[in-house]
Design an enzyme around this catalytic site. Structure first.
Site, PDB file in Angstrom:
ATOM      1  N   LYS A  13     -88.396 -34.629 -47.267  1.00 33.23           N
ATOM      2  CA  LYS A  13     -87.780 -34.207 -48.533  1.00 33.23           C
ATOM      3  C   LYS A  13     -86.253 -34.233 -48.422  1.00 33.23           C
ATOM      4  O   LYS A  13     -85.572 -34.764 -49.288  1.00 33.23           O
ATOM      5  CB  LYS A  13     -88.207 -32.773 -48.911  1.00 33.23           C
ATOM      6  N   ARG A  88     -91.551 -23.346 -54.247  1.00 31.58           N
ATOM      7  CA  ARG A  88     -92.507 -23.384 -53.157  1.00 31.58           C
ATOM      8  C   ARG A  88     -93.711 -22.513 -53.438  1.00 31.58           C
ATOM      9  O   ARG A  88     -94.631 -22.443 -52.612  1.00 31.58           O
ATOM     10  CB  ARG A  88     -91.825 -22.806 -51.923  1.00 31.58           C
ATOM     11  N   ARG A 160     -83.958 -27.029 -34.846  1.00 34.89           N
ATOM     12  CA  ARG A 160     -84.105 -25.810 -35.649  1.00 34.89           C
ATOM     13  C   ARG A 160     -85.051 -24.822 -34.976  1.00 34.89           C
ATOM     14  O   ARG A 160     -86.042 -25.224 -34.374  1.00 34.89           O
ATOM     15  CB  ARG A 160     -84.638 -26.177 -37.042  1.00 34.89           C
ATOM     16  N   ARG A 171     -96.175 -23.138 -40.544  1.00 30.15           N
ATOM     17  CA  ARG A 171     -95.533 -23.633 -41.773  1.00 30.15           C
ATOM     18  C   ARG A 171     -96.476 -24.547 -42.550  1.00 30.15           C
ATOM     19  O   ARG A 171     -96.501 -24.533 -43.780  1.00 30.15           O
ATOM     20  CB  ARG A 171     -94.227 -24.358 -41.445  1.00 30.15           C
TER      21      ARG A 171
HETATM   22  P1  AP5 Z   1     -86.745 -34.057 -43.149  1.00 26.99           P
HETATM   23  O1  AP5 Z   1     -86.112 -34.930 -44.175  1.00 26.99           O
HETATM   24  O2  AP5 Z   1     -85.897 -33.101 -42.414  1.00 26.99           O
HETATM   25  O3  AP5 Z   1     -88.034 -33.333 -43.785  1.00 26.99           O
HETATM   26  P2  AP5 Z   1     -88.155 -32.111 -44.785  1.00 26.99           P
HETATM   27  O4  AP5 Z   1     -89.304 -32.428 -45.677  1.00 26.99           O
HETATM   28  O5  AP5 Z   1     -86.832 -31.797 -45.405  1.00 26.99           O
HETATM   29  O6  AP5 Z   1     -88.599 -31.013 -43.750  1.00 26.99           O
HETATM   30  P3  AP5 Z   1     -88.169 -29.476 -43.617  1.00 26.99           P
HETATM   31  O7  AP5 Z   1     -88.668 -29.003 -42.290  1.00 26.99           O
HETATM   32  O8  AP5 Z   1     -86.712 -29.306 -43.911  1.00 26.99           O
HETATM   33  O9  AP5 Z   1     -89.023 -28.847 -44.715  1.00 26.99           O
HETATM   34  P4  AP5 Z   1     -89.386 -27.413 -44.875  1.00 26.99           P
HETATM   35  O10 AP5 Z   1     -89.892 -27.488 -46.262  1.00 26.99           O
HETATM   36  O11 AP5 Z   1     -90.317 -26.853 -43.898  1.00 26.99           O
HETATM   37  O12 AP5 Z   1     -88.002 -26.651 -44.554  1.00 26.99           O
HETATM   38  P5  AP5 Z   1     -86.897 -25.959 -45.460  1.00 26.99           P
HETATM   39  O13 AP5 Z   1     -85.599 -26.107 -44.821  1.00 26.99           O
HETATM   40  O14 AP5 Z   1     -87.075 -26.354 -46.879  1.00 26.99           O
HETATM   41  O15 AP5 Z   1     -87.523 -35.009 -42.123  1.00 26.99           O
HETATM   42  C1  AP5 Z   1     -88.156 -34.471 -40.981  1.00 26.99           C
HETATM   43  C2  AP5 Z   1     -87.860 -35.349 -39.754  1.00 26.99           C
HETATM   44  O16 AP5 Z   1     -88.522 -36.598 -39.904  1.00 26.99           O
HETATM   45  C3  AP5 Z   1     -86.376 -35.677 -39.586  1.00 26.99           C
HETATM   46  O17 AP5 Z   1     -86.056 -35.708 -38.222  1.00 26.99           O
HETATM   47  C4  AP5 Z   1     -86.230 -37.051 -40.230  1.00 26.99           C
HETATM   48  O18 AP5 Z   1     -85.164 -37.793 -39.658  1.00 26.99           O
HETATM   49  C5  AP5 Z   1     -87.585 -37.676 -39.948  1.00 26.99           C
HETATM   50  N1  AP5 Z   1     -88.052 -38.562 -41.018  1.00 26.99           N
HETATM   51  C6  AP5 Z   1     -87.891 -38.389 -42.368  1.00 26.99           C
HETATM   52  N2  AP5 Z   1     -88.470 -39.405 -43.049  1.00 26.99           N
HETATM   53  C7  AP5 Z   1     -89.035 -40.212 -42.115  1.00 26.99           C
HETATM   54  C8  AP5 Z   1     -89.797 -41.425 -42.181  1.00 26.99           C
HETATM   55  N3  AP5 Z   1     -90.099 -41.997 -43.361  1.00 26.99           N
HETATM   56  N4  AP5 Z   1     -90.222 -41.971 -41.010  1.00 26.99           N
HETATM   57  C9  AP5 Z   1     -89.929 -41.391 -39.816  1.00 26.99           C
HETATM   58  N5  AP5 Z   1     -89.211 -40.258 -39.682  1.00 26.99           N
HETATM   59  C10 AP5 Z   1     -88.770 -39.669 -40.808  1.00 26.99           C
HETATM   60  O19 AP5 Z   1     -87.360 -24.439 -45.346  1.00 26.99           O
HETATM   61  C11 AP5 Z   1     -87.309 -23.742 -44.114  1.00 26.99           C
HETATM   62  C12 AP5 Z   1     -87.803 -22.314 -44.321  1.00 26.99           C
HETATM   63  O20 AP5 Z   1     -86.958 -21.644 -45.270  1.00 26.99           O
HETATM   64  C13 AP5 Z   1     -89.208 -22.179 -44.912  1.00 26.99           C
HETATM   65  O21 AP5 Z   1     -90.202 -22.259 -43.915  1.00 26.99           O
HETATM   66  C14 AP5 Z   1     -89.108 -20.804 -45.572  1.00 26.99           C
HETATM   67  O22 AP5 Z   1     -89.236 -19.776 -44.606  1.00 26.99           O
HETATM   68  C15 AP5 Z   1     -87.692 -20.779 -46.101  1.00 26.99           C
HETATM   69  N6  AP5 Z   1     -87.598 -21.252 -47.480  1.00 26.99           N
HETATM   70  C16 AP5 Z   1     -86.895 -22.347 -47.937  1.00 26.99           C
HETATM   71  N7  AP5 Z   1     -87.045 -22.478 -49.258  1.00 26.99           N
HETATM   72  C17 AP5 Z   1     -87.849 -21.470 -49.677  1.00 26.99           C
HETATM   73  C18 AP5 Z   1     -88.388 -21.101 -50.934  1.00 26.99           C
HETATM   74  N8  AP5 Z   1     -88.124 -21.801 -52.058  1.00 26.99           N
HETATM   75  N9  AP5 Z   1     -89.197 -20.004 -50.978  1.00 26.99           N
HETATM   76  C19 AP5 Z   1     -89.473 -19.289 -49.875  1.00 26.99           C
HETATM   77  N10 AP5 Z   1     -89.007 -19.600 -48.655  1.00 26.99           N
HETATM   78  C20 AP5 Z   1     -88.198 -20.678 -48.547  1.00 26.99           C
HETATM   79 MG    MG Z   2     -85.475 -30.184 -45.250  1.00 23.29          MG
END
Ligand code: AP5
Ligand code: MG
Length: 214
Positions: A13, A88, A160, A171
């Site tokens: 994402k 979410r 992270r 997660r």
């Molecule tokens: P990346 O682009 O980083 O993936 P992502 O979907 O952004 O993954 P996140 O881990 O950031 O998602 P998340 O939803 O768990 O975390 P968030 O920060 O939102 O890609 C992942 C990896 O793969 C990278 O190394 C990238 O280079 C690689 N990659 C990407 N595309 C690829 C491809 N096509 N092929 C190969 N490799 C690829 O949230 C973290 C925490 O915050 C949550 O767990 C929660 O506790 C809290 N939080 C955040 N938002 C909320 C909310 N709205 N409500 C409640 N809690 C929340």
């Molecule tokens: Mg992310």
């Protein structure tokens, strides 16, 4: 254009939202990045959020919804935005729909980046994140020019805290319970587009552009 990114943790994402934001000239808003910036700065919000994030749990809606509403009310959002990691939960999605409707607005697209669980754990171990500007890298698939240094802002890259395999598993469970139902929610709103997130990053991007239009 107002876009929501859906997808499991690690689906890509953030990677895609960055590129979309650049192409369409709209801000990329990641609630995860906002929480991590607060954790780094040691704010009250950061302290509260960290206790949930480190366990792989969602930060409560009571802390998240107002934060996001304040962010999208800022001046740089007047021509749209791309939301990454929000909504979410169903209550978050309903709050957003309601807040937009009050202004006579609505979302244009919900883009679901579809990646099965078995691909995810592998991706997360190789991810490196910049906590200063939010940029994301992968040691094999998207390496920074200099090892351990952010190409965009020069800060040090880190693994992270929530990318340990056991936390990633939690997660994923939380995603299936609380976030996956949003796919049906946006399908019912007739704005859902699903792309195959297992392809390489460029192909995923092209598939998204095909949906959003040039
Ligand atoms: P990346 O682009 O980083 O993936 P992502 O979907 O952004 O993954 P996140 O881990 O950031 O998602 P998340 O939803 O768990 O975390 P968030 O920060 O939102 O890609 C992942 C990896 O793969 C990278 O190394 C990238 O280079 C690689 N990659 C990407 N595309 C690829 C491809 N096509 N092929 C190969 N490799 C690829 O949230 C973290 C925490 O915050 C949550 O767990 C929660 O506790 C809290 N939080 C955040 N938002 C909320 C909310 N709205 N409500 C409640 N809690 C929340
Ligand atoms: Mg992310």
């Amino acid at each position: 254009m107002k876009i929501v990114m859906l997808g499991a943790p690690g689906a890509g994402k953030g990677t895609q939202a960055d590129r979309i934001a650049e192409k369409y000239g709209i801000p990329h808003i990641s609630t995860g990045d906002i929480f991590r910036a607060n954790i780094k700065e040691g704010t009250e919000l950061g302290k509260k959020a960290k206790s949930y994030m480190d366990q792989g749990l969602l930060v409560p809606d009571s802390l998240t919804i107002d934060l996001l509403m304040d962010r999208i009310a800022q001046a740089d959002c007047k021509n749209g935005y791309i939301l990454d990691g929000f909504p979410r939960t169903i209550p978050q999605a309903e709050s957003l729909t309601r807040a937009l409707a009050e202004k006579g607005e609505k979302l244009d697209y919900a883009v679901n980046v579809d990646v099965p669980d078995e691909n995810i754990v592998n991706r997360m171990g190789g991810r490196r994140a910049c906590l200063k500007c939010g940029a994301t890298y992968h040691i094999a698939y998207a390496a920074p020019k200099a090892e351990g240094i952010c190409d965009k802002c020069g800060a040090g890259l880190v693994l992270r805290d929530d990318d340990k395999p056991e936390t990633v598993q939690e997660r994923l469970t939380v995603y299936h319970d609380q976030t996956q139902p949003l796919i049906e929610y946006y399908e019912a709103e007739k704005i859902l587009a699903t792309v195959d997130g297992t392809q390489d990053m460029e192909r995923v991007f092209q598939d998204i552009i095909a949906v959003l239009g040039a």
